[in-house]
Write a protein that holds these residues in place. Structure first.
Motif, mmCIF file in Angstrom:
data_model
loop_
_atom_site.group_PDB
_atom_site.id
_atom_site.type_symbol
_atom_site.label_atom_id
_atom_site.label_comp_id
_atom_site.label_asym_id
_atom_site.label_seq_id
_atom_site.Cartn_x
_atom_site.Cartn_y
_atom_site.Cartn_z
ATOM 1 N N THR A 74 42.033 53.043 -31.423
ATOM 2 C CA THR A 74 41.751 51.735 -30.835
ATOM 3 C C THR A 74 40.358 51.231 -31.210
ATOM 4 O OG1 THR A 74 41.097 52.810 -28.760
ATOM 5 C CG2 THR A 74 43.386 52.017 -28.921
ATOM 6 N N ASP A 75 39.701 51.913 -32.136
ATOM 7 C CA ASP A 75 38.439 51.418 -32.685
ATOM 8 C C ASP A 75 38.739 50.249 -33.629
ATOM 9 O OD1 ASP A 75 36.440 53.522 -31.781
ATOM 10 O OD2 ASP A 75 37.896 54.798 -32.815
ATOM 11 N N THR A 76 37.727 49.484 -33.982
ATOM 12 C CA THR A 76 37.916 48.375 -34.918
ATOM 13 C C THR A 76 37.872 48.883 -36.361
ATOM 14 O OG1 THR A 76 35.576 47.855 -35.187
ATOM 15 C CG2 THR A 76 36.731 46.811 -33.315
ATOM 16 N N GLY A 99 42.664 49.696 -37.483
ATOM 17 C CA GLY A 99 41.987 49.277 -36.259
ATOM 18 C C GLY A 99 43.000 48.680 -35.299
ATOM 19 N N ASP A 100 43.126 49.276 -34.138
ATOM 20 C CA ASP A 100 44.104 48.811 -33.152
ATOM 21 C C ASP A 100 43.398 48.494 -31.833
ATOM 22 O OD1 ASP A 100 46.627 48.201 -32.035
ATOM 23 O OD2 ASP A 100 46.887 50.270 -31.348
ATOM 24 N N GLN A 101 42.339 47.678 -31.914
ATOM 25 C CA GLN A 101 41.559 47.378 -30.713
ATOM 26 C C GLN A 101 42.359 46.659 -29.641
ATOM 27 O OE1 GLN A 101 40.769 46.355 -33.797
ATOM 28 N NE2 GLN A 101 40.302 44.176 -33.809
ATOM 29 N N THR A 106 49.422 51.198 -30.679
ATOM 30 C CA THR A 106 49.389 52.396 -29.831
ATOM 31 C C THR A 106 50.388 52.270 -28.688
ATOM 32 O OG1 THR A 106 47.048 52.645 -30.425
ATOM 33 C CG2 THR A 106 47.840 53.924 -28.542
ATOM 34 N N ASN A 107 50.445 51.099 -28.070
ATOM 35 C CA ASN A 107 51.433 50.866 -27.007
ATOM 36 C C ASN A 107 52.856 50.851 -27.552
ATOM 37 O OD1 ASN A 107 50.045 50.657 -24.439
ATOM 38 N ND2 ASN A 107 49.045 48.846 -25.288
ATOM 39 N N ASN A 108 53.070 50.267 -28.750
ATOM 40 C CA ASN A 108 54.401 50.246 -29.362
ATOM 41 C C ASN A 108 54.962 51.656 -29.530
ATOM 42 O OD1 ASN A 108 54.536 47.475 -29.600
ATOM 43 N ND2 ASN A 108 54.215 47.432 -31.814
ATOM 44 N N PHE A 109 54.097 52.590 -29.862
ATOM 45 C CA PHE A 109 54.528 53.973 -30.049
ATOM 46 C C PHE A 109 54.486 54.768 -28.744
ATOM 47 C CE2 PHE A 109 53.984 52.915 -34.474
ATOM 48 C CZ PHE A 109 54.861 53.744 -35.147
ATOM 49 N N GLY A 110 53.995 54.154 -27.671
ATOM 50 C CA GLY A 110 53.993 54.800 -26.368
ATOM 51 C C GLY A 110 52.974 55.906 -26.198
ATOM 52 N N VAL A 111 51.845 55.813 -26.921
ATOM 53 C CA VAL A 111 50.855 56.892 -26.854
ATOM 54 C C VAL A 111 49.472 56.420 -26.384
ATOM 55 C CG1 VAL A 111 52.056 58.421 -28.463
ATOM 56 C CG2 VAL A 111 50.427 56.739 -29.364
#
Length: 188
Positions: A74-76, A99-101, A106-111
């Motif tokens: 979730t870093d840029t 980058g998944d800020q 991350t939510n799509n994969f449920g983690v």
């Protein structure tokens, strides 16, 4: 709850750092090839660089198998570039550092760790149809092993290319596989 095995990945859009450049990626960049999504909690930490460096050491071999690697935190993408520039271990990475800020992927994969804004330590192996074939999630202090990831990739590719055959525990390329049948029941 993580996305289940044999489900298709969800649409996404993100900016990644790869080989000195910022690039835009979507789920369309994943389809048609094998892919590994390698989630980790954060840049500039402790276990994470050892894992990312381990995958970097196997990246050329993964590429020869037609596999693209997408590390995700979730870093840029700017933070990924700074880390890549300042760490010898991370500096050897040639795969995508996503980058998944927003936390969308991350939510799509449920983690996504609830309330923390950080990804769990999770690995997903995606086939060319965009379908999850393997996943692994470990606790914060437990690092993953790129050799085992490579073994799982080879097993998944073997099973895809040899319908009706399966790979037993600890299977390695070139070893015997199994063909499930009534005659095999109770004999293993």
């Amino acid at each position: 709850m993580p996305q289940a095995i044999n489900t298709e990945i969800k649409p996404f859009s993100a900016t990644a750092f790869k080989q000195g450049e910022f690039v835009e990626i979507t789920e369309a960049d994943v389809k048609g090839k094998w892919a590994v999504f390698f989630f980790y909690p954060a840049d500039f930490t402790f276990v994470c660089p050892t894992e990312l460096g381990d995958v970097a050491d196997k990246y050329e071999e993964l590429q020869k198998l037609g596999v693209e690697v997408f590390s995700v935190s979730t870093d840029t993408h700017f933070t990924h570039k700074a880390w890549h520039s300042s760490s010898d271990t991370i500096g050897k990475i040639n795969y995508y550092m996503v980058g998944d800020q927003s936390g969308n992927i991350t939510n799509n994969f449920g983690v996504m760790r609830e309330g923390a804004g950080l990804a769990d330590r999770a690995t997903f192996l995606i086939d060319p149809d965009g379908v999850i074939q393997a996943m692994e999630i470990t606790a914060e202090g437990i690092g993953r092993d790129a050799d085992d990831l490579l073994r799982k990739v080879k097993a998944a590719q073997y099973v895809r290319n040899h319908p009706g055959e399966v790979c037993p525990a600890k299977w390695k390329e070139g070893e015997a596989t199994l063909t499930p049948s009534l005659d095999l029941v109770g004999k293993i």
